[in-house]
Design a protein around this motif. Structure first.
Motif, PDB file in Angstrom:
ATOM      1  N   GLN A  10       0.823  -1.211   0.000  1.00  0.00           N
ATOM      2  CA  GLN A  10       0.000   0.000   0.000  1.00  0.00           C
ATOM      3  C   GLN A  10       0.861   1.267   0.000  1.00  0.00           C
ATOM      4  OE1 GLN A  10       0.396  -2.103   2.444  1.00  0.00           O
ATOM      5  NE2 GLN A  10       0.497  -1.083   4.446  1.00  0.00           N
ATOM      6  N   ASP A  11       2.159   1.094   0.260  1.00  0.00           N
ATOM      7  CA  ASP A  11       3.113   2.203   0.260  1.00  0.00           C
ATOM      8  C   ASP A  11       4.280   1.782  -0.637  1.00  0.00           C
ATOM      9  OD1 ASP A  11       5.290   3.927   0.827  1.00  0.00           O
ATOM     10  OD2 ASP A  11       4.499   4.383   2.816  1.00  0.00           O
ATOM     11  N   VAL A  12       4.310   2.291  -1.862  1.00  0.00           N
ATOM     12  CA  VAL A  12       5.269   1.802  -2.850  1.00  0.00           C
ATOM     13  C   VAL A  12       6.704   2.027  -2.397  1.00  0.00           C
ATOM     14  CG1 VAL A  12       6.098   2.085  -5.218  1.00  0.00           C
ATOM     15  CG2 VAL A  12       3.645   2.056  -4.750  1.00  0.00           C
ATOM     16  N   SER A  13       7.002   3.195  -1.862  1.00  0.00           N
ATOM     17  CA  SER A  13       8.367   3.478  -1.408  1.00  0.00           C
ATOM     18  C   SER A  13       8.786   2.528  -0.296  1.00  0.00           C
ATOM     19  CB  SER A  13       8.482   4.929  -0.936  1.00  0.00           C
ATOM     20  OG  SER A  13       8.261   5.826  -2.004  1.00  0.00           O
ATOM     21  N   ALA A  14       7.870   2.278   0.641  1.00  0.00           N
ATOM     22  CA  ALA A  14       8.175   1.355   1.733  1.00  0.00           C
ATOM     23  C   ALA A  14       8.338  -0.067   1.218  1.00  0.00           C
ATOM     24  CB  ALA A  14       7.086   1.421   2.794  1.00  0.00           C
ATOM     25  N   ALA A  15       7.536  -0.443   0.218  1.00  0.00           N
ATOM     26  CA  ALA A  15       7.639  -1.787  -0.359  1.00  0.00           C
ATOM     27  C   ALA A  15       8.998  -1.981  -1.014  1.00  0.00           C
ATOM     28  CB  ALA A  15       6.519  -2.010  -1.364  1.00  0.00           C
ATOM     29  N   ILE A  16       9.466  -0.980  -1.743  1.00  0.00           N
ATOM     30  CA  ILE A  16      10.774  -1.061  -2.387  1.00  0.00           C
ATOM     31  C   ILE A  16      11.873  -1.175  -1.337  1.00  0.00           C
ATOM     32  CG2 ILE A  16      12.442   0.209  -3.780  1.00  0.00           C
ATOM     33  CD1 ILE A  16      10.029   1.404  -5.307  1.00  0.00           C
ATOM     34  N   ALA A  17      11.775  -0.357  -0.298  1.00  0.00           N
ATOM     35  CA  ALA A  17      12.789  -0.385   0.764  1.00  0.00           C
ATOM     36  C   ALA A  17      12.822  -1.730   1.469  1.00  0.00           C
ATOM     37  CB  ALA A  17      12.515   0.734   1.764  1.00  0.00           C
ATOM     38  N   GLU A  18      11.646  -2.309   1.714  1.00  0.00           N
ATOM     39  CA  GLU A  18      11.597  -3.606   2.404  1.00  0.00           C
ATOM     40  C   GLU A  18      12.113  -4.724   1.507  1.00  0.00           C
ATOM     41  OE1 GLU A  18      10.648  -6.297   5.619  1.00  0.00           O
ATOM     42  OE2 GLU A  18      11.387  -4.244   5.344  1.00  0.00           O
ATOM     43  N   LEU A  19      11.820  -4.658   0.221  1.00  0.00           N
ATOM     44  CA  LEU A  19      12.354  -5.656  -0.704  1.00  0.00           C
ATOM     45  C   LEU A  19      13.878  -5.587  -0.746  1.00  0.00           C
ATOM     46  CD1 LEU A  19      11.822  -7.837  -2.850  1.00  0.00           C
ATOM     47  CD2 LEU A  19      11.694  -5.998  -4.550  1.00  0.00           C
ATOM     48  N   GLU A  20      14.404  -4.373  -0.788  1.00  0.00           N
ATOM     49  CA  GLU A  20      15.858  -4.214  -0.805  1.00  0.00           C
ATOM     50  C   GLU A  20      16.476  -4.733   0.490  1.00  0.00           C
ATOM     51  OE1 GLU A  20      19.188  -0.788  -1.849  1.00  0.00           O
ATOM     52  OE2 GLU A  20      17.135  -0.181  -1.337  1.00  0.00           O
ATOM     53  N   ARG A  21      15.854  -4.418   1.628  1.00  0.00           N
ATOM     54  CA  ARG A  21      16.359  -4.923   2.908  1.00  0.00           C
ATOM     55  C   ARG A  21      16.339  -6.448   2.936  1.00  0.00           C
ATOM     56  NH1 ARG A  21      14.922  -6.532   8.187  1.00  0.00           N
ATOM     57  NH2 ARG A  21      12.759  -6.894   7.542  1.00  0.00           N
ATOM     58  N   ALA A  53      12.279  -1.357  -9.642  1.00  0.00           N
ATOM     59  CA  ALA A  53      13.163  -1.832  -8.578  1.00  0.00           C
ATOM     60  C   ALA A  53      13.254  -3.353  -8.558  1.00  0.00           C
ATOM     61  CB  ALA A  53      12.666  -1.314  -7.226  1.00  0.00           C
ATOM     62  N   VAL A  54      12.122  -4.011  -8.770  1.00  0.00           N
ATOM     63  CA  VAL A  54      12.110  -5.484  -8.801  1.00  0.00           C
ATOM     64  C   VAL A  54      13.052  -5.987  -9.894  1.00  0.00           C
ATOM     65  CG1 VAL A  54      10.681  -7.482  -9.395  1.00  0.00           C
ATOM     66  CG2 VAL A  54       9.814  -5.750  -7.810  1.00  0.00           C
ATOM     67  N   GLU A  55      12.971  -5.389 -11.063  1.00  0.00           N
ATOM     68  CA  GLU A  55      13.837  -5.803 -12.170  1.00  0.00           C
ATOM     69  C   GLU A  55      15.300  -5.543 -11.832  1.00  0.00           C
ATOM     70  OE1 GLU A  55      13.558  -5.307 -16.917  1.00  0.00           O
ATOM     71  OE2 GLU A  55      14.018  -3.455 -15.832  1.00  0.00           O
ATOM     72  N   GLN A  56      15.598  -4.376 -11.312  1.00  0.00           N
ATOM     73  CA  GLN A  56      16.982  -4.028 -11.001  1.00  0.00           C
ATOM     74  C   GLN A  56      17.581  -4.941  -9.943  1.00  0.00           C
ATOM     75  OE1 GLN A  56      16.605   0.117  -9.951  1.00  0.00           O
ATOM     76  NE2 GLN A  56      16.730   0.821 -12.075  1.00  0.00           N
ATOM     77  N   MET A  57      16.765  -5.356  -8.966  1.00  0.00           N
ATOM     78  CA  MET A  57      17.263  -6.239  -7.903  1.00  0.00           C
ATOM     79  C   MET A  57      17.311  -7.702  -8.325  1.00  0.00           C
ATOM     80  SD  MET A  57      15.356  -4.802  -4.486  1.00  0.00           S
ATOM     81  CE  MET A  57      14.838  -3.095  -4.403  1.00  0.00           C
ATOM     82  N   GLY A  58      16.675  -8.048  -9.440  1.00  0.00           N
ATOM     83  CA  GLY A  58      16.611  -9.445  -9.847  1.00  0.00           C
ATOM     84  C   GLY A  58      15.727 -10.277  -8.943  1.00  0.00           C
ATOM     85  N   ALA A  59      14.740  -9.640  -8.324  1.00  0.00           N
ATOM     86  CA  ALA A  59      13.860 -10.336  -7.382  1.00  0.00           C
ATOM     87  C   ALA A  59      12.790 -11.140  -8.120  1.00  0.00           C
ATOM     88  CB  ALA A  59      13.177  -9.324  -6.464  1.00  0.00           C
ATOM     89  N   ASP A 104       6.562  -5.061 -21.069  1.00  0.00           N
ATOM     90  CA  ASP A 104       7.414  -4.444 -22.084  1.00  0.00           C
ATOM     91  C   ASP A 104       8.374  -3.446 -21.466  1.00  0.00           C
ATOM     92  OD1 ASP A 104       6.362  -5.883 -24.164  1.00  0.00           O
ATOM     93  OD2 ASP A 104       5.044  -4.292 -24.894  1.00  0.00           O
ATOM     94  N   ALA A 105       7.901  -2.695 -20.486  1.00  0.00           N
ATOM     95  CA  ALA A 105       8.746  -1.690 -19.851  1.00  0.00           C
ATOM     96  C   ALA A 105       9.887  -2.329 -19.064  1.00  0.00           C
ATOM     97  CB  ALA A 105       7.904  -0.806 -18.934  1.00  0.00           C
ATOM     98  N   TYR A 106       9.625  -3.516 -18.500  1.00  0.00           N
ATOM     99  CA  TYR A 106      10.618  -4.188 -17.655  1.00  0.00           C
ATOM    100  C   TYR A 106      10.745  -5.645 -18.100  1.00  0.00           C
ATOM    101  CZ  TYR A 106       9.439   0.032 -15.174  1.00  0.00           C
ATOM    102  OH  TYR A 106       9.193   1.346 -14.878  1.00  0.00           O
ATOM    103  N   PRO A 107      11.459  -5.878 -19.198  1.00  0.00           N
ATOM    104  CA  PRO A 107      11.464  -7.202 -19.834  1.00  0.00           C
ATOM    105  C   PRO A 107      12.164  -8.298 -19.040  1.00  0.00           C
ATOM    106  CG  PRO A 107      13.020  -5.721 -20.912  1.00  0.00           C
ATOM    107  CD  PRO A 107      12.233  -4.881 -19.961  1.00  0.00           C
ATOM    108  N   ASP A 108      12.933  -7.938 -18.014  1.00  0.00           N
ATOM    109  CA  ASP A 108      13.662  -8.951 -17.258  1.00  0.00           C
ATOM    110  C   ASP A 108      12.978  -9.329 -15.950  1.00  0.00           C
ATOM    111  OD1 ASP A 108      15.719  -9.139 -19.173  1.00  0.00           O
ATOM    112  OD2 ASP A 108      16.732  -7.398 -18.330  1.00  0.00           O
TER     113      ASP A 108
END
Length: 220
Positions: A10-21, A53-59, A104-108
């Protein structure tokens, strides 16, 4: 074990931060999320930074129903919000991510649609037909939705051999991951034994589904 996290979507910035952590500090391989977040599907523009962020992290992102489904507001009886709604939600997720241009925007992206993607493969011909009828400004993709089937992964929780054989024929055994649905009430009893017992699935296909695909996808 290679774990997946849960995210405050529900909070995109927090979701990205938690995925990275989770991936950088805890050694997780990705996350499991729901098909819709407070009624919003994940092709909404506000979620594009998340997919970047998901694509960049390879998650790896596993879609799995975690609450109300598209059927819940229409009927609550007979476990239908799960047994039908869960499957419909997964097809909507495929349709929105594809038709909304996210793939298409994030093919990986590494995305697994649980429960075999359910109505996705069976209904892909109708989705293609609907796409062909859209006016040019109504579509964000240049190829039919069926051309994206192999851009996703799917788990093997389809409950019948005929359904699994259909899924293999539609997307290829190399796109199917082992799943159990444990510990929920729809769990497959003795899932490894079930896969090994299937008469119309080859030994090579069984090995791909049981471990080889996940080892490759998650780098383990």
């Amino acid at each position: 074990f290679a774990g997946l996290g849960t995210l405050p979507m529900q909070d995109v910035s927090a979701a990205i931060a938690e995925l990275e952590r989770g991936m950088a500090q805890l050694g997780l391989k990705g996350a499991m999320i729901n098909d819709q977040i407070n009624g919003k599907w994940l092709d909404e523009p506000e979620y594009l930074p998340f997919w970047r962020a998901v694509e960049q992290m390879g998650a790896m992102i596993l879609f799995h129903q975690g609450g109300k489904t598209i059927v819940s507001d229409r009927i609550e009886r007979y476990h239908l919000p799960n047994t039908i709604g869960n499957l419909a939600d997964r097809a909507v997720t495929f349709g929105t991510l594809v038709m909304g241009g996210v793939m298409d925007a994030y093919p990986d992206l590494k995305i697994c649609l649980s429960h075999g993607g359910r109505y996705t493969c069976y209904g892909i011909g109708r989705m293609d037909r609907g796409w062909r009828g859209l006016p040019p400004e109504g579509s964000k993709i240049e190829q039919p939705p069926s051309s994206y089937l192999r851009r996703f992964h799917y788990d093997c929780i389809v409950y019948t051999e005929n359904a699994l054989r259909y899924l293999i024929d539609a997307v290829g055994a190399d796109r199917i991951l082992f799943g159990t649905d444990w510990p929920y009430d729809m769990v497959i009893d003795w899932p490894v034994s079930w896969v090994l017992s299937l008469e119309h699935v080859t030994q090579e296909e069984k090995e791909l589904i049981l471990w080889k695909n996940l080892e490759r996808l998650l780098g383990i």
